[in-house]
Design a protein around this motif. Structure first.
Motif, PDB file in Angstrom:
ATOM      1  N   ILE B  57      56.592  22.952  25.000  1.00 29.91           N
ATOM      2  CA  ILE B  57      55.133  22.894  25.215  1.00 29.91           C
ATOM      3  C   ILE B  57      54.798  23.691  26.482  1.00 29.91           C
ATOM      4  O   ILE B  57      55.421  23.508  27.530  1.00 29.91           O
ATOM      5  CB  ILE B  57      54.654  21.426  25.366  1.00 29.91           C
ATOM      6  CG1 ILE B  57      54.927  20.616  24.091  1.00 29.91           C
ATOM      7  CG2 ILE B  57      53.175  21.358  25.736  1.00 29.91           C
ATOM      8  CD1 ILE B  57      54.133  21.020  22.867  1.00 29.91           C
ATOM      9  N   ASP B  58      53.815  24.602  26.366  1.00 34.20           N
ATOM     10  CA  ASP B  58      53.438  25.447  27.506  1.00 34.20           C
ATOM     11  C   ASP B  58      52.309  24.835  28.326  1.00 34.20           C
ATOM     12  O   ASP B  58      52.134  25.157  29.495  1.00 34.20           O
ATOM     13  CB  ASP B  58      52.978  26.826  27.013  1.00 34.20           C
ATOM     14  CG  ASP B  58      54.063  27.510  26.213  1.00 34.20           C
ATOM     15  OD1 ASP B  58      55.148  27.729  26.767  1.00 34.20           O
ATOM     16  OD2 ASP B  58      53.826  27.774  25.010  1.00 34.20           O
ATOM     17  N   LEU B  59      51.500  24.001  27.657  1.00 35.92           N
ATOM     18  CA  LEU B  59      50.320  23.473  28.344  1.00 35.92           C
ATOM     19  C   LEU B  59      49.997  22.078  27.829  1.00 35.92           C
ATOM     20  O   LEU B  59      49.964  21.845  26.618  1.00 35.92           O
ATOM     21  CB  LEU B  59      49.125  24.426  28.094  1.00 35.92           C
ATOM     22  CG  LEU B  59      47.732  23.954  28.488  1.00 35.92           C
ATOM     23  CD1 LEU B  59      47.648  23.647  29.978  1.00 35.92           C
ATOM     24  CD2 LEU B  59      46.689  25.006  28.120  1.00 35.92           C
ATOM     25  N   PHE B  60      49.794  21.149  28.759  1.00 34.03           N
ATOM     26  CA  PHE B  60      49.417  19.776  28.405  1.00 34.03           C
ATOM     27  C   PHE B  60      47.925  19.603  28.703  1.00 34.03           C
ATOM     28  O   PHE B  60      47.494  19.849  29.831  1.00 34.03           O
ATOM     29  CB  PHE B  60      50.232  18.769  29.198  1.00 34.03           C
ATOM     30  CG  PHE B  60      51.682  18.714  28.785  1.00 34.03           C
ATOM     31  CD1 PHE B  60      52.104  17.785  27.847  1.00 34.03           C
ATOM     32  CD2 PHE B  60      52.612  19.596  29.321  1.00 34.03           C
ATOM     33  CE1 PHE B  60      53.444  17.735  27.444  1.00 34.03           C
ATOM     34  CE2 PHE B  60      53.946  19.552  28.936  1.00 34.03           C
ATOM     35  CZ  PHE B  60      54.363  18.616  27.995  1.00 34.03           C
ATOM     36  N   ALA B  61      47.161  19.181  27.689  1.00 36.52           N
ATOM     37  CA  ALA B  61      45.712  19.042  27.872  1.00 36.52           C
ATOM     38  C   ALA B  61      45.301  17.602  27.614  1.00 36.52           C
ATOM     39  O   ALA B  61      45.894  16.908  26.789  1.00 36.52           O
ATOM     40  CB  ALA B  61      44.972  19.965  26.913  1.00 36.52           C
ATOM     41  N   MET B  84      54.871  16.607  34.488  1.00 40.93           N
ATOM     42  CA  MET B  84      55.466  16.703  35.829  1.00 40.93           C
ATOM     43  C   MET B  84      56.963  17.032  35.803  1.00 40.93           C
ATOM     44  O   MET B  84      57.379  17.974  36.461  1.00 40.93           O
ATOM     45  CB  MET B  84      55.180  15.421  36.607  1.00 40.93           C
ATOM     46  CG  MET B  84      55.069  15.650  38.105  1.00 40.93           C
ATOM     47  SD  MET B  84      54.543  14.152  38.950  1.00 40.93           S
ATOM     48  CE  MET B  84      52.774  14.379  39.016  1.00 40.93           C
ATOM     49  N   PRO B  85      57.775  16.303  35.018  1.00 40.48           N
ATOM     50  CA  PRO B  85      59.211  16.641  35.033  1.00 40.48           C
ATOM     51  C   PRO B  85      59.509  18.025  34.468  1.00 40.48           C
ATOM     52  O   PRO B  85      60.519  18.628  34.827  1.00 40.48           O
ATOM     53  CB  PRO B  85      59.844  15.541  34.167  1.00 40.48           C
ATOM     54  CG  PRO B  85      58.739  14.912  33.418  1.00 40.48           C
ATOM     55  CD  PRO B  85      57.496  15.126  34.203  1.00 40.48           C
ATOM     56  N   LEU B  86      58.620  18.527  33.592  1.00 39.49           N
ATOM     57  CA  LEU B  86      58.839  19.851  32.994  1.00 39.49           C
ATOM     58  C   LEU B  86      58.180  20.946  33.820  1.00 39.49           C
ATOM     59  O   LEU B  86      58.320  22.124  33.526  1.00 39.49           O
ATOM     60  CB  LEU B  86      58.279  19.879  31.562  1.00 39.49           C
ATOM     61  CG  LEU B  86      58.819  18.815  30.596  1.00 39.49           C
ATOM     62  CD1 LEU B  86      58.081  18.868  29.265  1.00 39.49           C
ATOM     63  CD2 LEU B  86      60.317  19.019  30.377  1.00 39.49           C
ATOM     64  N   ASP B  87      57.432  20.539  34.834  1.00 35.67           N
ATOM     65  CA  ASP B  87      56.728  21.469  35.714  1.00 35.67           C
ATOM     66  C   ASP B  87      55.826  22.436  34.925  1.00 35.67           C
ATOM     67  O   ASP B  87      55.862  23.652  35.121  1.00 35.67           O
ATOM     68  CB  ASP B  87      57.739  22.246  36.572  1.00 35.67           C
ATOM     69  CG  ASP B  87      57.080  22.827  37.816  1.00 35.67           C
ATOM     70  OD1 ASP B  87      56.006  22.316  38.197  1.00 35.67           O
ATOM     71  OD2 ASP B  87      57.624  23.792  38.383  1.00 35.67           O
ATOM     72  N   LYS B  88      55.028  21.857  34.016  1.00 30.67           N
ATOM     73  CA  LYS B  88      54.134  22.671  33.178  1.00 30.67           C
ATOM     74  C   LYS B  88      52.677  22.477  33.626  1.00 30.67           C
ATOM     75  O   LYS B  88      52.326  21.438  34.188  1.00 30.67           O
ATOM     76  CB  LYS B  88      54.270  22.248  31.711  1.00 30.67           C
ATOM     77  CG  LYS B  88      55.622  22.542  31.087  1.00 30.67           C
ATOM     78  CD  LYS B  88      55.846  24.029  30.891  1.00 30.67           C
ATOM     79  CE  LYS B  88      57.270  24.358  30.453  1.00 30.67           C
ATOM     80  NZ  LYS B  88      57.625  23.862  29.136  1.00 30.67           N
ATOM     81  N   PRO B  89      51.846  23.497  33.369  1.00 33.35           N
ATOM     82  CA  PRO B  89      50.432  23.364  33.766  1.00 33.35           C
ATOM     83  C   PRO B  89      49.675  22.354  32.898  1.00 33.35           C
ATOM     84  O   PRO B  89      50.098  22.039  31.780  1.00 33.35           O
ATOM     85  CB  PRO B  89      49.872  24.770  33.555  1.00 33.35           C
ATOM     86  CG  PRO B  89      50.771  25.408  32.562  1.00 33.35           C
ATOM     87  CD  PRO B  89      52.133  24.802  32.757  1.00 33.35           C
ATOM     88  N   CYS B  90      48.563  21.861  33.427  1.00 35.94           N
ATOM     89  CA  CYS B  90      47.716  20.897  32.728  1.00 35.94           C
ATOM     90  C   CYS B  90      46.284  21.400  32.657  1.00 35.94           C
ATOM     91  O   CYS B  90      45.853  22.194  33.500  1.00 35.94           O
ATOM     92  CB  CYS B  90      47.708  19.560  33.469  1.00 35.94           C
ATOM     93  SG  CYS B  90      49.301  18.774  33.557  1.00 35.94           S
ATOM     94  N   ALA B  91      45.554  20.909  31.665  1.00 34.90           N
ATOM     95  CA  ALA B  91      44.116  21.179  31.570  1.00 34.90           C
ATOM     96  C   ALA B  91      43.390  19.840  31.522  1.00 34.90           C
ATOM     97  O   ALA B  91      43.621  19.043  30.612  1.00 34.90           O
ATOM     98  CB  ALA B  91      43.807  21.998  30.325  1.00 34.90           C
ATOM     99  N   GLY B  92      42.553  19.577  32.512  1.00 38.03           N
ATOM    100  CA  GLY B  92      41.699  18.384  32.513  1.00 38.03           C
ATOM    101  C   GLY B  92      40.383  18.767  31.867  1.00 38.03           C
ATOM    102  O   GLY B  92      39.525  19.369  32.493  1.00 38.03           O
TER     103      GLY B  92
END
Lengths: 144, 240
Positions: B57-61, B84-92
């Motif tokens: 997964i590249d992005l968690f939204a 957090m553990p995967l150090d991936k970006p998020c979209a709120g």
């Protein structure tokens, strides 16, 4: 409106137990009455009427206690809640329609209660005697 | 780009998987259980059924608000925990904005409304031109009367979405050019969250898992009314 005079915590509990039998499962019960009036005793009776055996104690510090019986019962204490932000962050609005809500110190959040709530006012007459006034529900209509 | 999106902002719970703009899978439930019990089994099922490893997964939204206090916290905390553990970006994502992405093929105004109780709604307006979603107002908490007055300024068809759509339609459906959208697109779905997040990624509006925060809107009118009543009560008590 229904009015009861009780002369012990046990009798107060019995009135609440009777109220429990008339509930459908999503009512909001707003209690008022000073310190020591018997709001927690009333809630204990209501819980017993819904088949909840757990000990009921005042949620002054936890803000809300949850019990599972015939219906979910959410027991709130609004003594320290006096703003919309406070109320929202107790999750108050998330509990609505998911069970019976009974609220101590409801006078603090009166403006945020839905219109069709039940009110329970407990007046202290003397050391043991209490006057309990219940509005917003007809207790002669028992649910099966 | 693979996006995992979740929505727990109100009574339904959903998760969606979007791979390079294509909806690969979506899981939606609207039952009376706590999201804390349903969300993770849904996510886990969606990933395994969709044959996607969470590491890919590249992005968690997530719909970060407005909405239910508990629901928003569950959603935001879950996404933080996964990203957090995967150090991936998020979209709120704004819950209201996510709803506008349910009908971008239309022409007109989307009026997203969520029931905030106390006769107030969380609302935002968006303009659709058949391809894109353009935001017209900020997310706000207003009364239904104020919303009705605001909508009088628009000539286009207004599409009502959200769990406040019913009460708004009852209040001014007859008076204004508004459409109560069908139930399959009326409520928030994680697909809308994913679609909005894809645009946010293009516009560099992503954040780190640590920066991801719930978005809470206050109810200024309800607050004012309470203060006034409390002062009145206090004065009354003093007179007694």
């Amino acid at each position: 409106m229904q009015k009861f005079i009780t002369s012990s915590p046990e009798e107060t509990e019995a009135v609440a137990e009777k109220l429990a039998c008339t509930l459908k499962g999503t009512e909001i019960i707003a209690m008022s009455g000073g310190l020591g009036a018997g709001k927690t005793a009333f809630t204990r009776g209501l819980a017993r009427g819904l088949g909840i055996d757990e000990g009921v104690s005042s949620p002054t510090f936890a803000l809300v206690n949850e019990y599972k019986g015939k219906f979910n019962l959410y027991h709130f204490d609004m003594y320290r809640v006096d703003s919309w932000d406070d109320l929202y962050s107790t999750g108050f609005f998330d509990y609505q329609d998911n069970g019976v809500m009974i609220i101590e110190w409801s006078e603090n959040i009166r403006e945020f209660l839905p219109e069709n709530h039940i009110t329970v006012k407990i007046n202290i007459l003397d050391e043991n005697m209490r006057e309990i006034i219940i509005k917003g529900i007809d207790m002669s209509q028992m649910q099966v | 780009m693979k996006i995992l999106a979740i929505d727990t902002s109100a009574s339904p719970v959903s998760a969606a998987l979007l791979c390079d703009g294509k909806l690969v899978g979506e899981f939606y439930l609207n039952i009376k259980t706590t999201h804390s019990q349903t969300l993770m089994p849904i996510v886990s099922n969606l990933l395994s059924s969709g044959r996607v490893d969470i590491n890919d997964i590249d992005l968690f939204a997530v719909n970060a608000g407005p909405g239910s206090f508990t629901g928003i916290r569950i959603g935001v905390a879950s996404v933080k925990g996964m990203a957090m553990p995967l150090d991936k970006p998020c979209a709120g994502v704004s819950t209201l904005e996510s709803m506008a992405y349910s009908l971008p093929y239309s022409d007109g105004i989307v009026c997203a409304v969520m029931d905030a109780r106390c006769s107030q709604v969380y609302n935002a307006l968006f303009r659709l031109d058949g391809t894109a979603v353009e935001r017209i107002t900020e997310d706000r908490a207003i009364s239904i009367e104020e919303l009705e007055k605001d909508l009088e300024h628009y000539d286009e068809t207004v599409y009502l979405v959200g769990d406040g759509a019913d009460i708004c339609f009852q209040a001014f459906g007859e008076k204004l050019n508004v459409v109560l959208t069908p139930v399959n697109i009326r409520y928030q779905h994680a697909y809308g969250t994913a679609a909005a997040a894809e645009i946010m990624a293009k516009e560099n509006r992503l954040c780190t898992p640590a920066q991801l925060m719930p978005i809470y809107l206050r109810l200024p009118q309800a607050e004012r009314e309470l203060k006034a009543k409390q002062e009145k009560l206090k004065k009354g008590e003093m007179q007694e």
